[in-house]
Design an enzyme around this catalytic site. Structure first.
Site, PDB file in Angstrom:
ATOM      1  CE  LYS A   1       4.464  -7.998  -1.705  1.00 48.42           C
ATOM      2  NZ  LYS A   1       3.654  -8.975  -2.420  1.00 48.42           N
TER       3      LYS A   1
ATOM      4  N   GLY B   1      -1.337  -2.771  -2.378  1.00 49.81           N
ATOM      5  CA  GLY B   1      -2.726  -3.162  -2.624  1.00 49.81           C
ATOM      6  C   GLY B   1      -2.979  -3.421  -4.104  1.00 49.81           C
ATOM      7  CB  THR B   2      -0.611  -4.558  -6.744  1.00 50.09           C
ATOM      8  OG1 THR B   2       0.403  -3.793  -6.098  1.00 50.09           O
ATOM      9  CG2 THR B   2      -0.501  -4.438  -8.235  1.00 50.09           C
TER      10      THR B   2
ATOM     11  CG  HIS C   1       5.267  -3.015  -8.920  1.00 50.70           C
ATOM     12  ND1 HIS C   1       4.080  -2.578  -8.389  1.00 50.70           N
ATOM     13  CD2 HIS C   1       5.404  -4.304  -8.484  1.00 50.70           C
ATOM     14  CE1 HIS C   1       3.524  -3.551  -7.668  1.00 50.70           C
ATOM     15  NE2 HIS C   1       4.305  -4.609  -7.723  1.00 50.70           N
TER      16      HIS C   1
ATOM     17  CE1 TYR D   1      -4.154  -2.682   1.290  1.00 48.19           C
ATOM     18  CE2 TYR D   1      -4.475  -1.809   3.492  1.00 48.19           C
ATOM     19  CZ  TYR D   1      -4.383  -2.892   2.635  1.00 48.19           C
ATOM     20  OH  TYR D   1      -4.512  -4.173   3.125  1.00 48.19           O
TER      21      TYR D   1
ATOM     22  NE  ARG E   1       1.885  -9.938   5.712  1.00 43.78           N
ATOM     23  CZ  ARG E   1       1.920  -9.380   6.919  1.00 43.78           C
ATOM     24  NH1 ARG E   1       2.199 -10.104   7.973  1.00 43.78           N
ATOM     25  NH2 ARG E   1       1.699  -8.080   7.069  1.00 43.78           N
ATOM     26  CE  LYS E   2      -0.665 -10.869  10.810  1.00 43.15           C
ATOM     27  NZ  LYS E   2      -0.003 -10.166  11.928  1.00 43.15           N
ATOM     28  N   GLY E   3      -3.880  -8.235   5.178  1.00 45.77           N
ATOM     29  CA  GLY E   3      -4.768  -7.197   4.633  1.00 45.77           C
ATOM     30  C   GLY E   3      -5.250  -6.200   5.676  1.00 45.77           C
TER      31      GLY E   3
HETATM   32  P1  PAP Z   1       2.287  -6.952  -5.152  1.00 48.01           P
HETATM   33  O1  PAP Z   1       2.586  -5.518  -5.333  1.00 48.01           O
HETATM   34  O2  PAP Z   1       3.490  -7.779  -4.835  1.00 48.01           O
HETATM   35  O3  PAP Z   1       1.461  -7.494  -6.257  1.00 48.01           O
HETATM   36  P2  PAP Z   1       0.118  -6.278  -3.446  1.00 48.01           P
HETATM   37  O4  PAP Z   1      -1.071  -6.952  -3.985  1.00 48.01           O
HETATM   38  O5  PAP Z   1       0.301  -4.827  -3.753  1.00 48.01           O
HETATM   39  O6  PAP Z   1       1.421  -7.079  -3.812  1.00 48.01           O
HETATM   40  O7  PAP Z   1       0.119  -6.320  -1.866  1.00 48.01           O
HETATM   41  C1  PAP Z   1      -0.174  -7.388  -1.070  1.00 48.01           C
HETATM   42  C2  PAP Z   1      -0.753  -6.785   0.190  1.00 48.01           C
HETATM   43  O8  PAP Z   1      -2.117  -6.396  -0.056  1.00 48.01           O
HETATM   44  C3  PAP Z   1      -0.799  -7.801   1.308  1.00 48.01           C
HETATM   45  O9  PAP Z   1      -0.702  -7.020   2.510  1.00 48.01           O
HETATM   46  P3  PAP Z   1      -0.240  -7.642   3.919  1.00 48.01           P
HETATM   47  O10 PAP Z   1       1.049  -8.347   3.692  1.00 48.01           O
HETATM   48  O11 PAP Z   1      -0.097  -6.451   4.814  1.00 48.01           O
HETATM   49  O12 PAP Z   1      -1.343  -8.535   4.342  1.00 48.01           O
HETATM   50  C4  PAP Z   1      -2.192  -8.378   1.108  1.00 48.01           C
HETATM   51  O13 PAP Z   1      -2.679  -9.072   2.237  1.00 48.01           O
HETATM   52  C5  PAP Z   1      -2.981  -7.125   0.811  1.00 48.01           C
HETATM   53  N1  PAP Z   1      -4.240  -7.387   0.106  1.00 48.01           N
HETATM   54  C6  PAP Z   1      -4.472  -8.272  -0.887  1.00 48.01           C
HETATM   55  N2  PAP Z   1      -5.755  -8.211  -1.277  1.00 48.01           N
HETATM   56  C7  PAP Z   1      -6.352  -7.274  -0.511  1.00 48.01           C
HETATM   57  C8  PAP Z   1      -7.683  -6.761  -0.448  1.00 48.01           C
HETATM   58  N3  PAP Z   1      -8.645  -7.211  -1.229  1.00 48.01           N
HETATM   59  N4  PAP Z   1      -7.934  -5.796   0.451  1.00 48.01           N
HETATM   60  C9  PAP Z   1      -6.968  -5.314   1.268  1.00 48.01           C
HETATM   61  N5  PAP Z   1      -5.688  -5.760   1.264  1.00 48.01           N
HETATM   62  C10 PAP Z   1      -5.380  -6.734   0.373  1.00 48.01           C
END
Ligand code: PAP
Length: 318
Positions: free
Chosen positions: A61, A63-64, A125, A214, A281-283
């Site tokens: 979470k 920003g992977t 991770h 991030y 989700r929300k980003g």
């Molecule tokens: P993972 O480690 O399980 O693969 P990961 O991709 O790191 O998850 O994190 C998901 C988070 O990044 C989500 O955050 P939120 O729950 O606070 O919304 C997701 O919305 C956010 N995310 C995904 N893509 C982007 C993006 N392009 N820019 C910014 N945030 C993003």
């Protein structure tokens, strides 16, 4: 037949996970979910890095998916145009697979990674201190992205809870999960230890580990993070590309809004069972304030301050 790894797993300390049903195991100072621990150990023991390899390391979470998209697009921009890049029809998690959680997760098969074209791009991770020696000792490059822990906690809690209907027992409440988080008992954690490991490695060897945040990336309207990323990865944007706005185009392509709108990221599930949509989700920066009380935030901030003291590292949470 019981293997040596099965015996090792049975001997590890374990705690109930936030989902209320599965367990997390403590291995070499870090906690790993039951569905991931085998892959972590196998990756650590068997993966051989090449000097040309590129890795994305992160805590869940942080920003992977965003970084996977940016790295894949930046490295492959001469090969694919931005209008027909595989990112438009493929999950970022399939374009840049996890070594620990995808490729080495099958107990009965060691993956053949020899035929991946150079540069190979993989994600993990796993904490820096647990990486295979070939990753720490070779000239391969590692991008690490981190995020403020308040937003990470909320993001991960949602991720776990949205799957809780599939589990036998009810999930832990937000307060119970938060308590475990602050006691540093949570999947892939303690998060401060992971962040500090990569932070120190980036200070000691900035050509090997690039440390990104991030929140800084989110507020960087001039795409300097992307410029730095491309230089680090060995494929800098040319003056012509900069003039033609290619950095802005890559940034827009990989933006939260664009990735979330793609059909591939709205449908289907990962092998782990998580819907692809759960990764978008929300980003936002600061969503934690909708869920955590001021005293909860204070408790976590105190922990972070104590653990990061003297490191020069800090987080922006709003
Ligand atoms: P993972 O480690 O399980 O693969 P990961 O991709 O790191 O998850 O994190 C998901 C988070 O990044 C989500 O955050 P939120 O729950 O606070 O919304 C997701 O919305 C956010 N995310 C995904 N893509 C982007 C993006 N392009 N820019 C910014 N945030 C993003």
């Amino acid at each position: 037949m019981e293997t040596e790894e099965d015996q090792l797993l049975q001997a590890l300390p374990r705690e109930r996970n936030w989902d209320g049903t599965s367990y997390i195991f403590q291995y070499q100072g870090f906690w790993f979910p039951s569905w991931g621990i085998h892959g972590v150990i196998s990756f650590q023991r068997r993966f051989q890095a090449r000097a040309t390899d590129l890795f994305l390391a992160s805590f869940p979470k942080y920003g992977t998916a965003w970084l996977k998209s940016l790295i894949f697009t930046t490295v492959n921009r001469a090969r694919y145009g931005l209008n027909d890049t595989p990112l438009l029809i493929t999950s970022p998690h399939d374009l840049v697979p996890f070594l620990d959680l995808d490729l080495f997760s099958n107990k009965n098969q060691i993956p053949d990674l020899e035929h991946h074209p150079n540069p190979r791009i993989f994600a993990t991770h796993t904490a820096y201190s647990l990486l295979p020696a070939s990753m720490r000792d070779s000239c391969c490059r590692i991008v690490y992205v981190c995020r403020n822990p308040l937003d990470q906690f909320i993001s991960y809690w949602h991720f776990v809870v949205q799957r809780s209907k599939e589990y036998v027992a009810p999930p832990l409440s937000l307060e119970e999960s938060f308590d475990m988080y602050c006691n540093e008992i949570h999947s892939f954690g303690p998060f401060c230890d992971q962040v500090l490991g990569y932070w120190k490695a980036s200070l000691e060897n900035p050509n090997k580990v690039l440390f990104l945040k991030y929140e800084d990336m989110k507020e960087d309207g001039k795409f300097q993070y992307l410029k730095k990323l491309a230089e680090f990865l060995g494929c800098p944007f040319s003056a012509d590309e900069e003039r033609d706005g290619v950095m802005e185009q890559v940034s827009r392509l990989c933006s939260f809004e664009n990735l979330k709108s793609l059909e591939v990221n709205n449908t289907g599930k990962r092998k782990s069972g998580s819907p692809n949509s759960a990764f978008f989700r929300k980003g936002k920066v600061g969503d934690w304030a909708n869920y955590l009380t001021p005293s909860m935030a204070q408790r976590l901030n105190n922990l972070v301050e104590e653990k990061l003291a003297g490191s020069g590292l800090s987080f922006k949470a709003s």
